[in-house]
Design an enzyme around this catalytic site. Structure first.
Site: not given
Length: 205
Positions: A96-97
């Site tokens: 994720a970011d």
């Protein structure tokens, strides 16, 4: 009640199956670790070495930028894991970011305390978007051990900050909480006290 019980049983079965297949969290974020732990998932953690240095100007939108950053993190860790266990890739890899977007400008993690102060000063009394991209990689059974299938999606949350005084911002920066957070604040921590409203959430794939 029986419907709820059946759904809970089904979910527990899915979590058990995933845990047995082998789950890798491609992030050293304590917050993401806690989310997976709370749902009872068994997983290992392996941080990405991707430098997160993509050229923002080469993307049509901030959302595409954050999706690509998350994808690069996922692929980086997948390749490293497969090198270690060539015959046994993970059943699921999660990466994720998150970025904060204010007036179409991407705000990532601050470089230093003065940068954090500047970010928070910008967000004070204004609304911004928090975009989190998630990438899921699973083995492509018909191909080689290193091949994978992917699914990408992003969630956008509109967040409004209260008016912050310079003293409030300095005191918060002094806690060092902003330094590893996109946009210079953590909504799950002290920074959550700055939030006056959360207006909308959208999911895109």
């Amino acid at each position: 009640r029986s419907h709820s019980s059946g759904a809970t049983t089904m979910l527990a079965g899915c979590i058990s199956n995933l845990s047995e297949a082998g789950v890798v969290l491609a992030s050293k974020s304590p917050r993401r670790f806690e989310i997976l732990r709370q749902i009872g998932l068994k997983f290992s953690v392996r941080g990405s070495t991707f430098e997160e240095n993509l050229d923002q100007s080469s993307f049509d939108s901030p959302k595409k930028y954050v999706l690509e950053t998350a994808r690069r993190k996922a692929v980086d860790v997948w390749q490293e894991v497969v090198k270690d266990k060539k015959s046994n890739p993970p059943g699921l890899l999660i990466a994720a970011d998150t970025v904060v977007i204010h007036k179409n400008v991407i705000l990532e993690k601050p470089h230093d305390p003065s940068h954090a102060f500047k970010m928070l000063k910008t967000l004070s009394g204004n609304s911004h978007e928090v975009v989190t991209a998630v990438v899921l990689l699973t083995p492509d059974r018909g191909e080689s051990a290193s091949s994978y299938q992917s699914r990408l999606f992003a969630e956008t949350t509109e967040v409004t900050f209260a008016e912050l005084t310079d003293d409030m911002i300095r005191a918060y920066v002094d806690t060092k909480e902003p330094m590893d957070k996109a946009g210079g604040y953590g909504i799950q921590g002290i920074g959550g006290s700055f939030v006056s409203g959360i207006k909308a959430r959208t999911l895109s794939t």
